[in-house]
Design an enzyme around this catalytic site. Structure first.
Site, PDB file in Angstrom:
ATOM      1  N   SER A 119       0.833  -1.211   0.000  1.00 55.36           N
ATOM      2  CA  SER A 119       0.000   0.000   0.000  1.00 55.36           C
ATOM      3  C   SER A 119       0.861   1.252   0.000  1.00 55.36           C
ATOM      4  O   SER A 119       0.411   2.313  -0.404  1.00 55.36           O
ATOM      5  CB  SER A 119      -0.865   0.044   1.260  1.00 55.36           C
ATOM      6  OG  SER A 119      -1.693  -1.058   1.317  1.00 55.36           O
ATOM      7  N   HIS A 140      -2.168  -3.553  -6.768  1.00 54.02           N
ATOM      8  CA  HIS A 140      -2.741  -3.149  -5.480  1.00 54.02           C
ATOM      9  C   HIS A 140      -4.238  -3.436  -5.436  1.00 54.02           C
ATOM     10  O   HIS A 140      -5.042  -2.741  -6.061  1.00 54.02           O
ATOM     11  CB  HIS A 140      -2.461  -1.651  -5.260  1.00 54.02           C
ATOM     12  CG  HIS A 140      -2.805  -1.164  -3.895  1.00 54.02           C
ATOM     13  ND1 HIS A 140      -3.482   0.012  -3.662  1.00 54.02           N
ATOM     14  CD2 HIS A 140      -2.583  -1.705  -2.666  1.00 54.02           C
ATOM     15  CE1 HIS A 140      -3.649   0.170  -2.367  1.00 54.02           C
ATOM     16  NE2 HIS A 140      -3.110  -0.851  -1.744  1.00 54.02           N
ATOM     17  N   GLU A 152      -5.273  -1.377  -8.707  1.00 56.05           N
ATOM     18  CA  GLU A 152      -4.337  -0.406  -9.270  1.00 56.05           C
ATOM     19  C   GLU A 152      -3.120  -1.184  -9.779  1.00 56.05           C
ATOM     20  O   GLU A 152      -2.524  -1.959  -9.027  1.00 56.05           O
ATOM     21  CB  GLU A 152      -3.902   0.605  -8.202  1.00 56.05           C
ATOM     22  CG  GLU A 152      -5.050   1.513  -7.750  1.00 56.05           C
ATOM     23  CD  GLU A 152      -4.674   2.447  -6.598  1.00 56.05           C
ATOM     24  OE1 GLU A 152      -5.078   3.610  -6.633  1.00 56.05           O
ATOM     25  OE2 GLU A 152      -3.982   2.003  -5.652  1.00 56.05           O
ATOM     26  N   ASN A 190      -5.269   6.174  -2.449  1.00 57.89           N
ATOM     27  CA  ASN A 190      -4.823   6.744  -1.168  1.00 57.89           C
ATOM     28  C   ASN A 190      -4.372   8.190  -1.304  1.00 57.89           C
ATOM     29  O   ASN A 190      -4.486   8.974  -0.362  1.00 57.89           O
ATOM     30  CB  ASN A 190      -3.718   5.891  -0.539  1.00 57.89           C
ATOM     31  CG  ASN A 190      -4.300   4.684   0.179  1.00 57.89           C
ATOM     32  OD1 ASN A 190      -5.466   4.701   0.569  1.00 57.89           O
ATOM     33  ND2 ASN A 190      -3.523   3.645   0.346  1.00 57.89           N
TER      34      ASN A 190
HETATM   35  N1  NAD Z   1      -5.291  -4.631   4.712  1.00 57.18           N
HETATM   36  C1  NAD Z   1      -5.599  -3.873   3.681  1.00 57.18           C
HETATM   37  O1  NAD Z   1      -6.668  -3.242   3.629  1.00 57.18           O
HETATM   38  C2  NAD Z   1      -4.641  -3.771   2.512  1.00 57.18           C
HETATM   39  C3  NAD Z   1      -5.115  -3.224   1.308  1.00 57.18           C
HETATM   40  C4  NAD Z   1      -4.254  -3.184   0.197  1.00 57.18           C
HETATM   41  C5  NAD Z   1      -2.943  -3.649   0.325  1.00 57.18           C
HETATM   42  N2  NAD Z   1      -2.503  -4.142   1.531  1.00 57.18           N
HETATM   43  C6  NAD Z   1      -1.106  -4.640   1.591  1.00 57.18           C
HETATM   44  O2  NAD Z   1      -1.137  -6.065   1.502  1.00 57.18           O
HETATM   45  C7  NAD Z   1      -0.045  -6.619   2.236  1.00 57.18           C
HETATM   46  C8  NAD Z   1      -0.582  -7.615   3.253  1.00 57.18           C
HETATM   47  O3  NAD Z   1      -1.495  -6.959   4.108  1.00 57.18           O
HETATM   48  P1  NAD Z   1      -2.584  -7.780   4.953  1.00 57.18           P
HETATM   49  O4  NAD Z   1      -3.563  -6.764   5.441  1.00 57.18           O
HETATM   50  O5  NAD Z   1      -3.055  -8.975   4.182  1.00 57.18           O
HETATM   51  O6  NAD Z   1      -1.681  -8.278   6.182  1.00 57.18           O
HETATM   52  P2  NAD Z   1      -1.886  -9.565   7.129  1.00 57.18           P
HETATM   53  O7  NAD Z   1      -1.095  -9.294   8.328  1.00 57.18           O
HETATM   54  O8  NAD Z   1      -3.346  -9.905   7.245  1.00 57.18           O
HETATM   55  O9  NAD Z   1      -1.200 -10.742   6.277  1.00 57.18           O
HETATM   56  C9  NAD Z   1       0.173 -10.823   6.020  1.00 57.18           C
HETATM   57  C10 NAD Z   1       0.544 -12.290   6.059  1.00 57.18           C
HETATM   58  O10 NAD Z   1       1.829 -12.459   5.486  1.00 57.18           O
HETATM   59  C11 NAD Z   1       2.457 -13.519   6.171  1.00 57.18           C
HETATM   60  N3  NAD Z   1       3.896 -13.464   5.903  1.00 57.18           N
HETATM   61  C12 NAD Z   1       4.819 -12.656   6.437  1.00 57.18           C
HETATM   62  N4  NAD Z   1       6.031 -12.915   5.890  1.00 57.18           N
HETATM   63  C13 NAD Z   1       5.850 -13.892   4.977  1.00 57.18           C
HETATM   64  C14 NAD Z   1       6.700 -14.580   4.074  1.00 57.18           C
HETATM   65  N5  NAD Z   1       7.992 -14.314   3.979  1.00 57.18           N
HETATM   66  N6  NAD Z   1       6.152 -15.540   3.268  1.00 57.18           N
HETATM   67  C15 NAD Z   1       4.840 -15.820   3.335  1.00 57.18           C
HETATM   68  N7  NAD Z   1       3.973 -15.192   4.176  1.00 57.18           N
HETATM   69  C16 NAD Z   1       4.482 -14.238   4.973  1.00 57.18           C
HETATM   70  C17 NAD Z   1       2.075 -13.298   7.624  1.00 57.18           C
HETATM   71  O11 NAD Z   1       2.231 -14.502   8.352  1.00 57.18           O
HETATM   72  C18 NAD Z   1       0.612 -12.863   7.488  1.00 57.18           C
HETATM   73  O12 NAD Z   1      -0.283 -13.950   7.576  1.00 57.18           O
HETATM   74  C19 NAD Z   1       0.716  -5.421   2.839  1.00 57.18           C
HETATM   75  O13 NAD Z   1       1.768  -5.081   1.973  1.00 57.18           O
HETATM   76  C20 NAD Z   1      -0.349  -4.327   2.856  1.00 57.18           C
HETATM   77  O14 NAD Z   1       0.213  -3.042   2.772  1.00 57.18           O
HETATM   78  C21 NAD Z   1      -3.329  -4.232   2.609  1.00 57.18           C
END
Ligand code: NAD
Length: 294
Positions: A119, A140, A152, A190
Site C-alpha cells: 500500500s 494493489h 491499481e 490513497n
Molecule cells: N489490509 C488492507 O486493507 C490492505 C489493502 C491493500 C494492500 N494491503 C497490503 O497487503 C499486504 C498484506 O497486508 P494484509 O492486510 O493482508 O496483512 P496480514 O497481516 O493480514 O497478512 C500478512 C501475512 O503475510 C504472512 N507473511 C509474512 N512474511 C511472509 C513470508 N515471507 N512468506 C509468506 N507469508 C508471509 C504473515 O504470516 C501474514 O499472515 C501489505 O503489503 C499491505 O500493505 C493491505
C-alpha cells in the site's frame, strides 16, 4: 509468455482474498505462508467465503470443489518456482519484502513476473532487490478482495510496457477493473482518500461539527456509503496513521500530515473497529456510539 500459473505469498487478509479470486478465475494457485497454522487460518477463511457464495447461490457446490482443487497451500518458498506471476501480500515491512524477493529471484525463471500488493512502500525500491526490474510492478488490490472491483496496476520507470499491459489484462481476467498508475506513494486511491480522511479529523479537532454530523454530511450530502470517520474506524487508525506518515515523508505536503488527534488516539490504542473503539465505541457492534473526544 502467457500467465497460466499464479503464486501468492502471504495468506493473511489480502493474500487469501487474492488466492481466492485467482482460483475462482480458473488459475492454478500456489499460496505460501510462514507456518502451517497461519496457512490453515488463511485457507479456512477462503473456505468460509466460498461456502457463503454457495449458500447465496452465486456459485454451485461443484464450482467450489473445482476452485478448491486449483488451490495449493505451502510453507515452502521453492514451491513457487514454476509460477508465471508471483503476487506478494506479506506484512508491510521492507526488510521482510527484501528477503522474500531476493530469495524468489534466485529460484524463479527469468520469465516470471513479480508483483507487490504493497500500500505504501516503493515498488521501484523493491525491484532493486531482484535482477528483473523490467518484470517487476505493483498490483494493489482492495479489501475485501473478493468484493472490491478495483485493482491499481503500478509501473515503475523500469517496468517493461509489454509486461505492464500483460498484467493489466491479467487483472481483468480476475474479474477486476484495472487502472494504470505510476510508482508514487499512495498511487491513486490513497493519494485522494488519505487527505480527505485527515481533513475530516481536522474538522472535528477544530470544532466544525460533531462526529455524527461530519459522517452524515458526507453520506447524505455526497452519497458516500459511509462517512469519513466511520471509514477511518474500519480501515484502522494505526494503518491510516502509518500510511499518512509515509506519504508525508514522500511529498512533504501538509495535506498528508497526520493531525495530532489521530496520533493521540493511536497512542492510546483506540485504533477503530478492531480495537473496540476509535471515533465510535463498538461495545455493541450493531449500534456504534460516537465517542466524546473534543
Ligand atoms: N489490509 C488492507 O486493507 C490492505 C489493502 C491493500 C494492500 N494491503 C497490503 O497487503 C499486504 C498484506 O497486508 P494484509 O492486510 O493482508 O496483512 P496480514 O497481516 O493480514 O497478512 C500478512 C501475512 O503475510 C504472512 N507473511 C509474512 N512474511 C511472509 C513470508 N515471507 N512468506 C509468506 N507469508 C508471509 C504473515 O504470516 C501474514 O499472515 C501489505 O503489503 C499491505 O500493505 C493491505
Amino acid at each position: 509468455m502467457a500467465i497460466e500459473k499464479v503464486g501468492v505469498v502471504g495468506c493473511g487478509l489480502m493474500g487469501s482474498g487474492i488466492a481466492q479470486v485467482a482460483a475462482q478465475a480458473g488459475y492454478p494457485v500456489t499460496v505460501r505462508e510462514v507456518s502451517t497454522q497461519l496457512l490453515e487460518k488463511g485457507l479456512q477463511s477462503i473456505e468460509k467465503n466460498l461456502g457463503r457464495l454457495v449458500e447465496k447461490g452465486t456459485i454451485a457446490a461443484v464450482d467450489r470443489d473445482q476452485i478448491r482443487g486449483r488451490l495449493r497451500g505451502t510453507t515452502n518458498v521453492d514451491d513457487l518456482k514454476d509460477c508465471d506471476i508471483i503476487i506478494e501480500a506479506i506484512i508491510e515491512q521492507l526488510p521482510a519484502k527484501r528477503e522474500l524477493w531476493s530469495a524468489l529471484d534466485k529460484i524463479c525463471p527469468k520469465s516470471a513476473i513479480f508483483a507487490s500488493n504493497t500500500s505504501s512502500l516503493s515498488i521501484t525500491e523493491m525491484a532493486t532487490f531482484t535482477q528483473r526490474p523490467d518484470r517487476f510492478l505493483g498490483l494493489h488490490f482492495f479489501n475485501p478482495v473478493p468484493v472490491m472491483k478495483l485493482v491499481e496496476v503500478i509501473r515503475t520507470i523500469a517496468t517493461d510496457p509489454k509486461v505492464f499491459e500483460e498484467v493489466v489484462a491479467f487483472a481483468g481476467k480476475l474479474g477486476k477493473t484495472p487502472v494504470r498508475t505510476t510508482d508514487r506513494t499512495g498511487f491513486i486511491v490513497n493519494r485522494l482518500l488519505v487527505p480527505y480522511i485527515l481533513d475530516a479529523v481536522r474538522a472535528l479537532e477544530e470544532g466544525v461539527a460533531s462526529i455524527e454530523d461530519i459522517d452524515n454530511s458526507m453520506k447524505l450530502g455526497c452519497g458516500h456509503p459511509m462517512g469519513p470517520l466511520t471509514l477511518l474506524d474500519f480501515v484502522g487508525l494505526d494503518t491510516t496513521y502509518y500510511i499518512a506518515n509515509i506519504m508525508f515523508d514522500e511529498f512533504k505536503e501538509k495535506r498528508f500530515a497526520p493531525p495530532p488527534l489521530l496520533k493521540r488516539m493511536v497512542l492510546a490504542g483506540w485504533n477503530g473497529r478492531k480495537a473496540g473503539r476509535g471515533f465510535y465505541d463498538y461495545s455493541d457492534p450493531a449500534k456504534p456510539k460516537a465517542m466524546q473526544l473534543t
